[in-house]
Design an enzyme around this catalytic site. Structure first.
Site, PDB file in Angstrom:
ATOM      1  N   CYS A 168      -7.696   2.224  10.298  1.00 57.59           N
ATOM      2  CA  CYS A 168      -7.103   1.314   9.325  1.00 57.59           C
ATOM      3  C   CYS A 168      -7.800   1.437   7.969  1.00 57.59           C
ATOM      4  CB  CYS A 168      -7.260  -0.119   9.780  1.00 57.59           C
ATOM      5  SG  CYS A 168      -5.930  -0.631  10.818  1.00 57.59           S
ATOM      6  N   CYS A 225       0.187   0.530  -2.670  1.00 52.65           N
ATOM      7  CA  CYS A 225       0.271  -0.933  -2.684  1.00 52.65           C
ATOM      8  C   CYS A 225      -0.176  -1.416  -4.051  1.00 52.65           C
ATOM      9  CB  CYS A 225      -0.624  -1.530  -1.595  1.00 52.65           C
ATOM     10  SG  CYS A 225      -0.513  -3.338  -1.485  1.00 52.65           S
ATOM     11  N   GLU A 230       1.942   7.539   6.142  1.00 55.17           N
ATOM     12  CA  GLU A 230       1.325   7.850   7.422  1.00 55.17           C
ATOM     13  C   GLU A 230       1.652   6.771   8.441  1.00 55.17           C
ATOM     14  OE1 GLU A 230      -2.352  10.160   5.322  1.00 55.17           O
ATOM     15  OE2 GLU A 230      -2.791   8.710   6.899  1.00 55.17           O
ATOM     16  N   CYS A 281      -6.557  -4.658  -3.274  1.00 58.24           N
ATOM     17  CA  CYS A 281      -7.709  -5.214  -2.554  1.00 58.24           C
ATOM     18  C   CYS A 281      -8.847  -4.200  -2.662  1.00 58.24           C
ATOM     19  CB  CYS A 281      -7.360  -5.494  -1.093  1.00 58.24           C
ATOM     20  SG  CYS A 281      -6.010  -6.674  -0.939  1.00 58.24           S
ATOM     21  N   CYS A 290      -9.765  -1.480   0.157  1.00 60.35           N
ATOM     22  CA  CYS A 290      -8.637  -0.812   0.812  1.00 60.35           C
ATOM     23  C   CYS A 290      -8.261   0.469   0.067  1.00 60.35           C
ATOM     24  CB  CYS A 290      -7.440  -1.763   0.860  1.00 60.35           C
ATOM     25  SG  CYS A 290      -5.936  -0.983   1.472  1.00 60.35           S
ATOM     26  N   CYS A 335       1.227   1.621  14.258  1.00 58.40           N
ATOM     27  CA  CYS A 335       0.866   1.012  12.975  1.00 58.40           C
ATOM     28  C   CYS A 335       1.810   1.594  11.919  1.00 58.40           C
ATOM     29  CB  CYS A 335      -0.594   1.339  12.682  1.00 58.40           C
ATOM     30  SG  CYS A 335      -1.212   0.590  11.184  1.00 58.40           S
TER      31      CYS A 335
END
Ligand code: SAH
Ligand code: SF4
Length: 381
Positions: free
Chosen positions: A354, A125, A105, A129, A132, A118
């Site tokens: 975000c 990933c 995205e 974290c 996230c 962005c």
């Protein structure tokens, strides 16, 4: 004799080279390998990045013979737009299909006088974290330079490409989409070179920001390689809490991370500030004592602090800090002399905020979890 046809069928045409992600140096090498002069590289880059052109036949300043040759061996291929949504507040979001299994995205966020894109650097990933949603998907694969630059190309396409840098809607780029950019180093650096290049997107180094959770050796390497603005996903003022929230901290603790930040400042401009990002998690890292620890921790570094209200996602254990708490936290930092901003959450209506960049991958994860639940299998089994 009967073998002849299957054998021929098995020989595949060699893959075409995608010119979209080539830096100026690589583009010059490419044209020289065809026996062409170096200025062809600049012509080609303008066609691609200024004019959004993907069809060699329409590149009128190239000879017919060269255009034919190019269509045989090369292509200009951005990821396919699988879905797009333009929100009331001007925010735009694209889901881009990279291949049969993977999508990413990209989000455009306008604000007074600027338009920030962005950009994603990986599908998923690996750094996990805890707050996230990308991290919760796990890692699928790295993006190529063409796939990273392709996100800007697609965004510019939607606004109408132009050679006039002052008329472009995308004025700033942040590597804050999906993925950890420093774990996909070479394609990310090549893409940032193109963002800065006048024959690419012509952005100033202050308008291109790399955000990292702190892959220290790669951060040191970046400092030596390309000069862009830096954001650090700090999120905690001490190692114990950061180990929990940002697990890579166990490998590269705060002392090492901040030393690498210092090297970055010393390498470039003492007046330049690093942005410290700090996601506000209710009763986890948002107390007065955390603000005071932060003040001590960052004492010697030129930084500005960006407080990010947590964006919740399904099955998260965290909650967003209250507005009052965020303002109180901000006041403590401002009183200690730190420029401290609160990120406004935009694009909520289209899930573009975000930490909510999930794409197809989470859908797949969810489907597989549903399947496991239905079949009485656990994720650990
Ligand atoms: N991997 C890089 C870049 C992508 S994350 C990094 O971590 O910096 C971009 C920013 O979004 C980071 O500051 C990250 O901490 C923040 N973020 C991630 N999940 C979030 C969430 N659920 N709510 C608010 N911000 C989040
Ligand atoms: Fe990866 Fe950044 Fe998310 Fe951490 S915050 S899991 S590094 S994308």
């Amino acid at each position: 004799m009967s073998n002849a046809i299957p054998l021929i069928a098995a020989i595949e045409a060699p893959a075409k080279i995608n010119l979209l992600g080539l830096t100026r140096g690589a583009m010059i090498d490419f044209f020289q390998s065809l026996g062409e002069k170096a200025f062809r590289a600049e012509q080609m880059m303008k066609w691609i990045h200024h004019w959004g052109m993907a069809d060699f036949e329409k590149m009128t300043n190239l000879s017919k013979a060269l255009r034919t040759k190019l269509s045989e061996i090369a292509e200009i291929q951005a990821p396919e737009v699988a879905y797009k949504h333009y929100s009331q507040d001007g925010t735009r979001k694209w889901v881009l299909k990279l291949d049969e299994r993977n999508s990413i995205e990209t989000v455009f966020i306008p604000s007074a006088g600027r338009g920030t894109l962005c950009v994603s650097s990986q599908v998923g990933c690996s750094l996990d974290c805890q707050f996230c949603s990308t991290g919760k998907q796990g890692f699928q694969r790295d993006l190529t330079a063409s796939e990273i630059i392709g996100q800007i190309w697609v965004a510019n396409q939607s606004f109408g490409p132009t050679a006039d840098v002052n008329k472009r809607s995308v004025t700033n780029i942040v590597m804050m989409g999906m993925g950890e950019p420093l774990l996909n180093f070479d394609p990310v650096v090549a893409s940032m070179e193109l963002m800065l290049d006048d024959f690419g997107y012509g952005l100033s180094k202050r308008r291109v920001t790399l955000s990292t959770s702190g892959v220290v050796p790669a951060l040191r390497q970046l400092t030596k390689t390309v000069d862009v603005a830096l954001a650090i996903a700090l999120h905690a003022p001490n190692d114990a809490l950061r180990n929990e929230l940002v697990p890579i901290n166990k490998k590269y603790p705060l002392k090492e991370l901040l030393a690498a930040c210092r090297e970055y400042i010393d390498a470039y401009d003492h007046k330049r500030k690093i942005t410290m990002e700090y996601v506000m998690l209710r009763q986890v890292n948002d107390q007065d004592e955390h603000a005071h620890q932060l003040i001590k921790l960052l004492r010697d570094l030129p930084v500005k602090i960006n407080l990010i209200p947590f964006n919740p996602f399904p099955r998260t254990q965290y909650q967003r800090s209250t507005d009052d708490r965020i303002r109180q936290f901000q006041t403590i930092l401002i009183n200690a002399g730190y420029t401290t901003t609160i990120r406004t959450t935009r694009g909520d209506d289209i899930d573009a905020a975000c930490g909510q960049l999930v794409g197809q991958v989470q859908d797949r994860t969810r489907r597989s979890q549903t399947w496991k639940a239905q079949n009485n299998q656990s994720d650990l089994g």
